[in-house]
Design a protein around this motif. Structure first.
Motif, PDB file in Angstrom:
ATOM      1  N   ALA A  98       0.731  -1.269   0.216  1.00  0.00           N
ATOM      2  CA  ALA A  98       0.080   0.274  -0.176  1.00  0.00           C
ATOM      3  C   ALA A  98       0.924   1.094   0.067  1.00  0.00           C
ATOM      4  CB  ALA A  98      -0.772   0.086   1.173  1.00  0.00           C
ATOM      5  N   ALA A  99       1.934   1.126   0.858  1.00  0.00           N
ATOM      6  CA  ALA A  99       2.909   2.435   0.805  1.00  0.00           C
ATOM      7  C   ALA A  99       3.421   2.669  -0.621  1.00  0.00           C
ATOM      8  CB  ALA A  99       3.860   2.278   2.076  1.00  0.00           C
ATOM      9  N   PHE A 100       4.130   1.722  -1.149  1.00  0.00           N
ATOM     10  CA  PHE A 100       4.636   1.881  -2.342  1.00  0.00           C
ATOM     11  C   PHE A 100       3.561   2.368  -3.637  1.00  0.00           C
ATOM     12  CE2 PHE A 100       8.379  -0.460  -0.647  1.00  0.00           C
ATOM     13  CZ  PHE A 100       9.374   0.384  -1.278  1.00  0.00           C
ATOM     14  N   LEU A 101       2.515   1.469  -3.448  1.00  0.00           N
ATOM     15  CA  LEU A 101       1.501   1.963  -4.473  1.00  0.00           C
ATOM     16  C   LEU A 101       1.076   3.245  -4.328  1.00  0.00           C
ATOM     17  CD1 LEU A 101       0.092   1.199  -7.000  1.00  0.00           C
ATOM     18  CD2 LEU A 101      -1.909   0.148  -5.303  1.00  0.00           C
ATOM     19  N   GLY A 102       0.624   3.449  -2.993  1.00  0.00           N
ATOM     20  CA  GLY A 102       0.216   4.958  -2.614  1.00  0.00           C
ATOM     21  C   GLY A 102       1.254   6.138  -3.122  1.00  0.00           C
ATOM     22  N   SER A 103       2.565   6.122  -3.049  1.00  0.00           N
ATOM     23  CA  SER A 103       3.541   6.899  -3.434  1.00  0.00           C
ATOM     24  C   SER A 103       3.364   7.309  -5.027  1.00  0.00           C
ATOM     25  CB  SER A 103       5.097   6.287  -3.485  1.00  0.00           C
ATOM     26  OG  SER A 103       5.429   5.277  -4.289  1.00  0.00           O
ATOM     27  N   THR A 104       2.736   6.308  -5.842  1.00  0.00           N
ATOM     28  CA  THR A 104       2.516   6.625  -7.178  1.00  0.00           C
ATOM     29  C   THR A 104       1.344   7.524  -7.135  1.00  0.00           C
ATOM     30  OG1 THR A 104       1.398   4.757  -7.542  1.00  0.00           O
ATOM     31  CG2 THR A 104       3.586   4.584  -7.591  1.00  0.00           C
ATOM     32  N   GLN A 105       0.724   7.697  -6.151  1.00  0.00           N
ATOM     33  CA  GLN A 105      -0.734   8.506  -6.360  1.00  0.00           C
ATOM     34  C   GLN A 105      -0.562   9.927  -5.665  1.00  0.00           C
ATOM     35  OE1 GLN A 105      -3.148   6.795  -7.831  1.00  0.00           O
ATOM     36  NE2 GLN A 105      -1.652   5.427  -8.099  1.00  0.00           N
ATOM     37  N   PHE A 106      -1.006  10.982  -6.449  1.00  0.00           N
ATOM     38  CA  PHE A 106      -1.584  12.339  -5.991  1.00  0.00           C
ATOM     39  C   PHE A 106      -0.174  13.171  -5.866  1.00  0.00           C
ATOM     40  CE2 PHE A 106      -4.722   9.866  -3.427  1.00  0.00           C
ATOM     41  CZ  PHE A 106      -5.472  10.165  -4.397  1.00  0.00           C
ATOM     42  N   ARG A 107       1.052  12.527  -5.518  1.00  0.00           N
ATOM     43  CA  ARG A 107       2.286  13.130  -5.111  1.00  0.00           C
ATOM     44  C   ARG A 107       3.294  13.089  -6.195  1.00  0.00           C
ATOM     45  NH1 ARG A 107       0.995  17.581  -2.996  1.00  0.00           N
ATOM     46  NH2 ARG A 107       2.920  17.660  -1.857  1.00  0.00           N
ATOM     47  N   GLY A 108       3.327  12.484  -7.224  1.00  0.00           N
ATOM     48  CA  GLY A 108       4.189  12.267  -7.991  1.00  0.00           C
ATOM     49  C   GLY A 108       5.394  11.370  -7.764  1.00  0.00           C
ATOM     50  N   GLY A 109       5.110  10.460  -7.102  1.00  0.00           N
ATOM     51  CA  GLY A 109       6.335   9.540  -6.690  1.00  0.00           C
ATOM     52  C   GLY A 109       6.737   9.632  -5.236  1.00  0.00           C
ATOM     53  N   ARG A 110       5.867  10.622  -4.232  1.00  0.00           N
ATOM     54  CA  ARG A 110       6.385  10.777  -2.953  1.00  0.00           C
ATOM     55  C   ARG A 110       5.462  10.025  -2.294  1.00  0.00           C
ATOM     56  NH1 ARG A 110       6.474  17.145  -1.088  1.00  0.00           N
ATOM     57  NH2 ARG A 110       4.487  16.372  -0.180  1.00  0.00           N
ATOM     58  N   TYR A 111       5.916   9.646  -1.122  1.00  0.00           N
ATOM     59  CA  TYR A 111       5.252   8.843  -0.069  1.00  0.00           C
ATOM     60  C   TYR A 111       4.230   9.734   0.767  1.00  0.00           C
ATOM     61  CZ  TYR A 111       8.525   5.017  -0.440  1.00  0.00           C
ATOM     62  OH  TYR A 111       9.575   4.027  -0.980  1.00  0.00           O
ATOM     63  N   ASN A 112       3.053   9.223   0.515  1.00  0.00           N
ATOM     64  CA  ASN A 112       1.888  10.309   1.093  1.00  0.00           C
ATOM     65  C   ASN A 112       0.847   9.669   1.586  1.00  0.00           C
ATOM     66  OD1 ASN A 112      -0.745  10.286  -0.993  1.00  0.00           O
ATOM     67  ND2 ASN A 112       1.390   9.916  -1.971  1.00  0.00           N
ATOM     68  N   VAL A 113       0.164  10.008   2.684  1.00  0.00           N
ATOM     69  CA  VAL A 113      -0.846   9.334   3.511  1.00  0.00           C
ATOM     70  C   VAL A 113      -2.187   9.041   2.662  1.00  0.00           C
ATOM     71  CG1 VAL A 113      -2.384   9.656   5.352  1.00  0.00           C
ATOM     72  CG2 VAL A 113      -0.143  10.418   5.625  1.00  0.00           C
ATOM     73  N   TRP A 114      -2.493  10.007   1.874  1.00  0.00           N
ATOM     74  CA  TRP A 114      -3.998   9.743   1.251  1.00  0.00           C
ATOM     75  C   TRP A 114      -3.844   8.665  -0.021  1.00  0.00           C
ATOM     76  CZ3 TRP A 114      -7.097  10.459   4.940  1.00  0.00           C
ATOM     77  CH2 TRP A 114      -7.062  11.636   5.622  1.00  0.00           C
ATOM     78  N   GLY A 115      -2.863   8.758  -0.799  1.00  0.00           N
ATOM     79  CA  GLY A 115      -2.459   7.824  -1.785  1.00  0.00           C
ATOM     80  C   GLY A 115      -2.399   6.397  -0.790  1.00  0.00           C
ATOM     81  N   THR A 116      -1.653   6.130   0.273  1.00  0.00           N
ATOM     82  CA  THR A 116      -1.445   4.933   0.939  1.00  0.00           C
ATOM     83  C   THR A 116      -2.862   4.382   1.155  1.00  0.00           C
ATOM     84  OG1 THR A 116       0.854   5.517   1.545  1.00  0.00           O
ATOM     85  CG2 THR A 116      -0.439   3.704   2.797  1.00  0.00           C
TER      86      THR A 116
END
Length: 367
Positions: free
Chosen positions: A277-295
């Motif tokens: 979830a954390a890695f897949l989430g890093s590809t969402q919203f923030r362009g490759g940056r780990y982020n809460v809502w993408g996770t």
């Protein structure tokens, strides 16, 4: 240094000055925000929803199915949000599954074997999680042990401690009051789901809206450059692991509350889903940056796929296969996107420091 009239005219006229990027137009901003690369998980969720709505509509579209999925994945989501914190600082925590399991056993041991009140049990369990994070952080920054090795060793130690505390057996008799923490609901949604929302909001605010969060991302982008820019990277890494330890311990409390049992085997099962979830989430919203809502989004997208396949009669090993493939895919996507997004944090940090230390910088010094 005064700003010359030509530079002033360029800024006022909208033409980009040297070193500045032209502002994106509103249509381009919306196109980028809605692109598959930015919010691919949303489109995947829509595709999965449509697929299983036609495949198994009688069970997949039931409200009870979705309420159960929200509850079932709440602890995974909480664990993944905790994992985002050290990952954002460039530190891998392979012990997070064992931390969840240890928190579950310790809280059960305090309640059943020591007879402590629930409030005291929760506080002591969170303190134990913080202590584990502190020890792990010191192993990394003081003993100079790579985070992979340090957290892998801590994980093994925690698994041994979990077995020792529990005697290799389930710890029973935790009390009905403790069980209600994870099983009672409000408006049909169980308390752990609300807890995930509160913790996610808190972590998001710290990472995205405070100077501490910028230091975390700067450390993860380039620790040496962040250190030269004035960030106390060692302190940042330790505090990130402490925060992760506290959240993992809280997740452990919810596990023991939900099961009404301290089970010494449950912790490691959260490791792979949290990382996926954390890695897949890093590809969402923030362009490759780990982020809460993408996770958090990634947790429930993966859960939707698994739940749909299970309802369609897929075998019991599907969750492990699905999470493993998702992790491989997410790492591949993160590799393609990651450095640009995470590197921007250190660029902002260095740029901010230069503006505060160089009074001759354009637009900073007196006119």
């Amino acid at each position: 240094m005064a700003i010359d009239q030509q530079s002033t005219a360029r800024v006022s006229g909208g033409e980009p000055t040297p070193g500045r990027t032209a502002p994106r137009t509103e249509p381009n901003r919306w196109i980028n925000a809605l692109s598959f690369q930015t919010i691919s998980a949303v489109y995947i969720f829509i595709a999965l929803f449509v697929l299983f709505s036609f495949w198994v509509p009688d069970t997949f579209l039931r409200a009870n199915t979705w309420r159960a999925m929200l509850d079932d994945q709440s602890i995974t989501a909480l664990t993944a949000v905790g994992l985002v914190i050290p990952l954002s600082a460039g530190t891998f925590n392979l012990a997070i599954g064992a931390q969840v399991g240890f928190g579950s056993i310790v809280s059960a041991w305090f309640l059943s074997h020591q007879g402590l009140p629930i409030a005291v049990t929760l506080v002591l369990t969170l303190i134990s999680g913080a202590a584990i994070g502190l020890i792990t952080g010191l192993l990394i920054v003081a003993a100079k042990i790579d985070s992979f090795i340090a957290t892998l060793g801590v994980s093994s130690v925690l698994l041994a401690l979990t077995t020792w505390v529990s005697g290799g057996q389930q710890i029973l008799d935790l009390g009905a009051s403790y069980q209600r923490i994870a099983t009672n609901d409000l408006f049909g949604i169980t308390y752990p789901v609300y807890f995930v929302v509160v913790v996610s909001l808190a972590v998001w605010y710290v990472l995205e809206r405070t100077p501490s969060g910028r230091r975390v991302y700067a450390t993860g982008g380039n620790a040496e450059a962040a250190r030269l820019a004035g960030v106390r990277t060692s302190v940042t890494v330790v505090l990130c692991l402490v925060g992760c330890g506290v959240i993992a311990a809280a997740a452990g409390c919810l596990v023991s509350s939900r099961l009404a049992t301290g089970d010494p085997t449950v912790g490691p099962g959260y490791l792979l889903p949290a990382f996926a979830a954390a890695f897949l989430g890093s590809t969402q919203f923030r362009g490759g940056r780990y982020n809460v809502w993408g996770t958090v989004l990634a947790v429930y997208v993966l859960a939707t796929g698994v739940k749909g396949l299970q309802l369609a009669g897929a075998p019991v090993w599907i969750p492990d296969l699905f999470n493993g493939l998702a992790l491989l895919l997410a790492v591949g996507l993160a590799k393609r996107q990651g450095r640009s997004g995470r590197g921007a944090a250190i660029a902002r940090m260095i740029g901010r420091r230069r503006r505060t230390t160089d009074p001759g910088a354009v637009g900073v010094g007196p006119a």
